[in-house]
Design an enzyme around this catalytic site. Structure first.
Site, PDB file in Angstrom:
ATOM      1  N   HIS A   1     -95.541  13.359 -26.049  1.00  0.00           N
ATOM      2  CA  HIS A   1     -96.434  13.171 -24.898  1.00  0.00           C
ATOM      3  C   HIS A   1     -95.661  13.192 -23.591  1.00  0.00           C
ATOM      4  CE1 HIS A   1     -99.837  11.166 -27.422  1.00  0.00           C
ATOM      5  NE2 HIS A   1    -100.058  12.455 -27.260  1.00  0.00           N
TER       6      HIS A   1
ATOM      7  N   ARG B   1    -102.667   3.177 -38.453  1.00  0.00           N
ATOM      8  CA  ARG B   1    -103.027   4.453 -37.810  1.00  0.00           C
ATOM      9  C   ARG B   1    -101.953   4.923 -36.830  1.00  0.00           C
ATOM     10  NH1 ARG B   1    -109.012   6.573 -35.802  1.00  0.00           N
ATOM     11  NH2 ARG B   1    -108.280   8.601 -35.117  1.00  0.00           N
TER      12      ARG B   1
HETATM   13  N1  LIG Z   1    -109.603  13.503 -31.114  1.00  0.00           N
HETATM   14  C1  LIG Z   1    -108.425  13.545 -31.670  1.00  0.00           C
HETATM   15  O1  LIG Z   1    -108.118  12.769 -32.577  1.00  0.00           O
HETATM   16  C2  LIG Z   1    -107.472  14.569 -31.208  1.00  0.00           C
HETATM   17  C3  LIG Z   1    -106.296  14.803 -31.945  1.00  0.00           C
HETATM   18  C4  LIG Z   1    -105.453  15.814 -31.527  1.00  0.00           C
HETATM   19  C5  LIG Z   1    -105.759  16.566 -30.409  1.00  0.00           C
HETATM   20  N2  LIG Z   1    -106.906  16.298 -29.716  1.00  0.00           N
HETATM   21  C6  LIG Z   1    -107.259  17.089 -28.531  1.00  0.00           C
HETATM   22  O2  LIG Z   1    -107.470  18.411 -28.953  1.00  0.00           O
HETATM   23  C7  LIG Z   1    -107.109  19.297 -27.914  1.00  0.00           C
HETATM   24  C8  LIG Z   1    -106.259  20.389 -28.485  1.00  0.00           C
HETATM   25  O3  LIG Z   1    -107.010  21.060 -29.456  1.00  0.00           O
HETATM   26  P1  LIG Z   1    -106.678  22.578 -29.821  1.00  0.00           P
HETATM   27  O4  LIG Z   1    -105.240  22.699 -30.117  1.00  0.00           O
HETATM   28  O5  LIG Z   1    -107.669  22.991 -30.830  1.00  0.00           O
HETATM   29  O6  LIG Z   1    -106.860  23.339 -28.429  1.00  0.00           O
HETATM   30  P2  LIG Z   1    -108.115  24.022 -27.736  1.00  0.00           P
HETATM   31  O7  LIG Z   1    -109.389  23.382 -28.074  1.00  0.00           O
HETATM   32  O8  LIG Z   1    -107.745  24.155 -26.306  1.00  0.00           O
HETATM   33  O9  LIG Z   1    -108.108  25.490 -28.407  1.00  0.00           O
HETATM   34  C9  LIG Z   1    -106.996  26.330 -28.206  1.00  0.00           C
HETATM   35  C10 LIG Z   1    -107.426  27.732 -27.784  1.00  0.00           C
HETATM   36  O10 LIG Z   1    -107.910  28.420 -28.927  1.00  0.00           O
HETATM   37  C11 LIG Z   1    -109.172  29.030 -28.639  1.00  0.00           C
HETATM   38  N3  LIG Z   1    -109.858  29.133 -29.930  1.00  0.00           N
HETATM   39  C12 LIG Z   1    -110.532  28.175 -30.601  1.00  0.00           C
HETATM   40  N4  LIG Z   1    -110.897  28.614 -31.814  1.00  0.00           N
HETATM   41  C13 LIG Z   1    -110.459  29.911 -31.911  1.00  0.00           C
HETATM   42  C14 LIG Z   1    -110.513  30.897 -32.925  1.00  0.00           C
HETATM   43  N5  LIG Z   1    -111.080  30.647 -34.113  1.00  0.00           N
HETATM   44  N6  LIG Z   1    -109.979  32.112 -32.681  1.00  0.00           N
HETATM   45  C15 LIG Z   1    -109.378  32.360 -31.482  1.00  0.00           C
HETATM   46  N7  LIG Z   1    -109.254  31.463 -30.498  1.00  0.00           N
HETATM   47  C16 LIG Z   1    -109.801  30.248 -30.712  1.00  0.00           C
HETATM   48  C17 LIG Z   1    -109.776  28.140 -27.592  1.00  0.00           C
HETATM   49  O11 LIG Z   1    -110.736  28.811 -26.850  1.00  0.00           O
HETATM   50  C18 LIG Z   1    -108.542  27.763 -26.765  1.00  0.00           C
HETATM   51  O12 LIG Z   1    -108.242  28.755 -25.826  1.00  0.00           O
HETATM   52  C19 LIG Z   1    -106.415  18.464 -26.850  1.00  0.00           C
HETATM   53  O13 LIG Z   1    -107.307  18.283 -25.776  1.00  0.00           O
HETATM   54  C20 LIG Z   1    -106.136  17.152 -27.535  1.00  0.00           C
HETATM   55  O14 LIG Z   1    -106.183  16.062 -26.652  1.00  0.00           O
HETATM   56  C21 LIG Z   1    -107.753  15.325 -30.096  1.00  0.00           C
END
Ligand SMILES: NC(=O)c1ccc[n+]([C@@H]2O[C@H](COP(=O)([O-])OP(=O)(O)OC[C@H]3O[C@@H](n4cnc5c(N)ncnc54)[C@H](O)[C@@H]3O)[C@@H](O)[C@H]2O)c1
Ligand SMILES: [Zn+2]
Length: 258
Positions: free
Chosen positions: A149, A138
């Site tokens: 990071h 993984r």
């Molecule tokens: N769990 C995991 O394996 C894993 C892997 C990668 C990232 N993450 C986490 O995910 C987060 C990043 O996720 P992200 O990139 O989705 O960011 P995010 O959740 O902050 O979303 C990005 C922005 O897009 C907006 N948004 C969401 N859907 C939308 C849509 N359909 N239309 C318009 N706007 C929309 C949100 O409100 C936000 O402002 C980080 O906190 C990271 O740590 C977790």
């Protein structure tokens, strides 16, 4: 919602009454290709990113690419950086697909978009199924994330999006692979060219290089005192090593800052 909503929901589901079932409905490209699959759920703490979390699988991940119609370009690119990552670590045909198209075309061409989402999820699911708790394979999903990071954190999580930082990190890992003789100029250039094709960065600016270097050694993915690098051997193949001289890392960081 995006990865933030998915992670918070998943973490609450994992801990509320020692666990209740939940489903993921990801609406950002990053969440659709990455965070909603794999069962890592975590929240940040002032002491560090993703410091409080669990491994907890959703009952279902339901992806509707139509939700992406309202997604801002910068968020599209953040997700595409992870898709480029999947191509480099596991799937040359996915990499070639990305090298032959561009964001505007992908937003129009629903069939290609579906294909890249499906392929990305399949790669993540296959890797996670083989090593759910990240004891080995993984870790290849961290390609580009070691330097990424460090850049994200040195930029106080506001200067670069996750995908932008990972893009710079992938360019850095490719340069490092070339230095240690794992890949040649062709592979290194192909990775950079595809990143640049989407307008994602391959260099950083406005950050102190020694601060970025310091953050590298604080990464939670370290093995003892050594950094575990995921480096490309070709397009579609990566391997891991802790055997990279600090001097090579420093030179690559200087190049990335150039
Ligand atoms: N769990 C995991 O394996 C894993 C892997 C990668 C990232 N993450 C986490 O995910 C987060 C990043 O996720 P992200 O990139 O989705 O960011 P995010 O959740 O902050 O979303 C990005 C922005 O897009 C907006 N948004 C969401 N859907 C939308 C849509 N359909 N239309 C318009 N706007 C929309 C949100 O409100 C936000 O402002 C980080 O906190 C990271 O740590 C977790
Ligand atoms: Zn990532």
């Amino acid at each position: 919602g995006g990865g933030v909503v998915g992670d918070i929901t998943g973490f609450i589901a994992a801990t509320y009454m020692r666990g209740i079932p939940f489903i993921q409905l990801p609406t950002t490209l990053l969440a659709q290709v990455d965070s909603s699959v794999g069962g890592k759920v975590a929240v940040n703490h002032p002491q560090g990113k993703n410091l409080i979390g669990a491994f907890y699988q959703p009952k279902l991940v339901l992806i509707d690419p139509a939700t992406l119609e309202t997604l801002p370009v910068r968020e599209w690119l953040s997700g595409l950086a992870e898709v480029i990552k999947y191509g480099v670590i596991r799937d040359e045909s996915l990499f070639d697909l990305l090298s032959g198209t561009e964001l505007a075309a992908l937003r129009q061409d629903k069939a290609s978009l579906m294909k890249i989402i499906q392929k990305s999820c399949a790669i993540k699911a296959e890797v996670v199924a083989a090593d759910e708790k990240e004891t080995g394979l993984r870790m290849i999903l961290n390609f580009g994330h070691t330097i990424g990071h460090a850049i994200e954190s040195a930029g106080a999580y506001t200067k670069y999006t996750h995908g932008e930082a990972v893009a710079i990190g992938m360019a850095g890992a490719a340069k490092l692979a070339r230095r240690v003789g794992w890949c040649g100029e062709r592979v290194c250039n192909a990775i950079e060219k595809t990143i640049l094709r989407y307008g994602l960065p391959v260099r950083f600016s406005g950050l102190d290089t020694s601060q970025v270097e310091g953050r590298l050694y604080h990464d939670k993915k370290k093995e003892g005192d050594k950094i575990r690098w995921v480096l490309p051997k070709g397009i579609g193949t990566v391997d891991m090593t802790t055997d990279v001289p600090g001097s090579a890392v420093r030179e690559v960081l200087a190049e990335l800052a150039g």
